[in-house]
Design an enzyme around this catalytic site. Structure first.
Site, mmCIF file in Angstrom:
data_model
loop_
_atom_site.group_PDB
_atom_site.id
_atom_site.type_symbol
_atom_site.label_atom_id
_atom_site.label_comp_id
_atom_site.label_asym_id
_atom_site.label_seq_id
_atom_site.Cartn_x
_atom_site.Cartn_y
_atom_site.Cartn_z
ATOM 1 N N ASN A 174 0.852 -1.186 0.000
ATOM 2 C CA ASN A 174 0.000 0.000 0.000
ATOM 3 C C ASN A 174 0.888 1.236 0.000
ATOM 4 O O ASN A 174 1.961 1.228 0.605
ATOM 5 C CB ASN A 174 -0.898 0.033 1.245
ATOM 6 C CG ASN A 174 -1.746 -1.211 1.371
ATOM 7 O OD1 ASN A 174 -2.358 -1.651 0.418
ATOM 8 N ND2 ASN A 174 -1.771 -1.784 2.562
ATOM 9 N N HIS A 197 -3.790 2.245 13.832
ATOM 10 C CA HIS A 197 -4.611 1.233 13.170
ATOM 11 C C HIS A 197 -4.106 -0.173 13.452
ATOM 12 O O HIS A 197 -2.923 -0.390 13.665
ATOM 13 C CB HIS A 197 -4.610 1.468 11.662
ATOM 14 C CG HIS A 197 -5.111 2.819 11.283
ATOM 15 N ND1 HIS A 197 -4.667 3.477 10.170
ATOM 16 C CD2 HIS A 197 -6.013 3.641 11.866
ATOM 17 C CE1 HIS A 197 -5.288 4.662 10.077
ATOM 18 N NE2 HIS A 197 -6.106 4.778 11.102
ATOM 19 N N LYS A 257 3.548 -5.505 9.273
ATOM 20 C CA LYS A 257 3.826 -4.500 8.245
ATOM 21 C C LYS A 257 5.314 -4.184 8.221
ATOM 22 O O LYS A 257 5.966 -4.146 9.265
ATOM 23 C CB LYS A 257 3.063 -3.205 8.552
ATOM 24 C CG LYS A 257 1.565 -3.346 8.532
ATOM 25 C CD LYS A 257 0.894 -2.056 8.952
ATOM 26 C CE LYS A 257 -0.618 -2.230 9.000
ATOM 27 N NZ LYS A 257 -1.275 -1.051 9.563
ATOM 28 N N TYR A 299 3.671 0.683 2.793
ATOM 29 C CA TYR A 299 3.378 -0.395 3.737
ATOM 30 C C TYR A 299 3.412 -1.716 2.981
ATOM 31 O O TYR A 299 2.665 -1.889 2.019
ATOM 32 C CB TYR A 299 1.955 -0.334 4.296
ATOM 33 C CG TYR A 299 1.350 0.959 4.696
ATOM 34 C CD1 TYR A 299 0.968 1.161 6.022
ATOM 35 C CD2 TYR A 299 1.065 1.962 3.771
ATOM 36 C CE1 TYR A 299 0.337 2.326 6.411
ATOM 37 C CE2 TYR A 299 0.445 3.134 4.159
ATOM 38 C CZ TYR A 299 0.078 3.307 5.483
ATOM 39 O OH TYR A 299 -0.539 4.464 5.866
ATOM 40 N N GLU A 344 -10.843 -4.537 11.241
ATOM 41 C CA GLU A 344 -10.018 -3.381 11.603
ATOM 42 C C GLU A 344 -10.410 -2.832 12.967
ATOM 43 O O GLU A 344 -11.534 -2.975 13.429
ATOM 44 C CB GLU A 344 -10.084 -2.294 10.533
ATOM 45 C CG GLU A 344 -11.410 -1.582 10.416
ATOM 46 C CD GLU A 344 -11.412 -0.541 9.303
ATOM 47 O OE1 GLU A 344 -10.409 -0.354 8.610
ATOM 48 O OE2 GLU A 344 -12.451 0.097 9.133
ATOM 49 N N LYS A 396 -12.755 8.871 10.643
ATOM 50 C CA LYS A 396 -12.653 7.542 11.243
ATOM 51 C C LYS A 396 -11.698 7.551 12.441
ATOM 52 O O LYS A 396 -11.997 6.983 13.489
ATOM 53 C CB LYS A 396 -12.179 6.538 10.192
ATOM 54 C CG LYS A 396 -12.101 5.110 10.693
ATOM 55 C CD LYS A 396 -11.849 4.137 9.557
ATOM 56 C CE LYS A 396 -10.390 3.850 9.442
ATOM 57 N NZ LYS A 396 -10.076 2.805 8.461
ATOM 58 N N ASP A 397 -10.542 8.218 12.297
ATOM 59 C CA ASP A 397 -9.570 8.252 13.396
ATOM 60 C C ASP A 397 -10.067 9.073 14.578
ATOM 61 O O ASP A 397 -9.655 8.833 15.714
ATOM 62 C CB ASP A 397 -8.217 8.760 12.910
ATOM 63 C CG ASP A 397 -7.475 7.719 12.085
ATOM 64 O OD1 ASP A 397 -7.866 6.533 12.125
ATOM 65 O OD2 ASP A 397 -6.508 8.095 11.404
#
Length: 181
Positions: A49, A62, A72, A132, A143, A169-170
């Site tokens: 990514n 995350h 990762k 990533y 998630e 979202k965060d």
């Protein structure tokens, strides 16, 4: 390739061997066999990514849970970021501890973040392109996220609070105590 331990169990800094001359430089960014020999960790990655972000963007913290947990290998291809890993493995002696490192396009360092960790970064340069490598596929239903400014973790993101830019979202993340790891 050199591997350096961090204060967190199973989390490593990967430093490439860089060959420079008057034309520029060359380095091997990743070698699965060498990685496994030096760390003892599985280095088989299945998804890459890339994100591009502006100064002040904070992405994280995350994680992927259960069968979709992800290790990762992260790096900064352009610019500068403050990269953070948090050990969320309850059976680990470093559970609840975090480690941060500046990753840049000039130091070419990478951070290996094992499964069972939360991960995030803040952008310290005008823009940054971040890479990533993941050892498992993303799954939306698996998630999770821990609030970037969690009072128990006390992470220094190397930015002034008023400069931090979060996704919607965060902004809705769980606290460290409330997240079900």
């Amino acid at each position: 390739m050199k591997v350096k331990e961090t204060p967190l169990n199973d989390c490593y800094i990967i430093e490439p061997t860089i060959f420079k001359d008057d034309r520029g430089y060359f380095f091997e960014k990743f070698n699965e066999k060498k990685f496994e020999e030096l760390t003892g960790m599985n280095g088989h990655f299945v998804q890459d990514n890339i994100s591009k972000s502006s100064y002040g963007v904070l992405r994280g913290l995350h994680l992927q849970k259960g069968e979709y947990a992800q290790a990762k290998l992260v790096s900064c291809l352009e610019g500068r970021v403050w990269d953070v890993a948090v050990d969320l493995r309850k059976d680990s002696s470093t559970f609840g501890k975090w480690f941060g490192i500046e990753l840049t396009d000039s130091n070419n360092l990478q951070l290996y973040v094992p499964r069972g960790f939360a991960h995030g970064f803040s952008v310290l340069s005008e823009t940054a392109i971040f890479s990533y490598k993941c050892d498992n596929y993303y799954n939306r239903d698996s998630e999770g996220s821990v609030y970037w400014n969690d009072a128990d973790l006390k992470i220094d993101w190397k930015l002034a609070i008023e400069d931090i830019i979060l996704s919607e979202k965060d902004k809705l993340s769980s606290t460290f105590k409330d997240e079900n790891f």
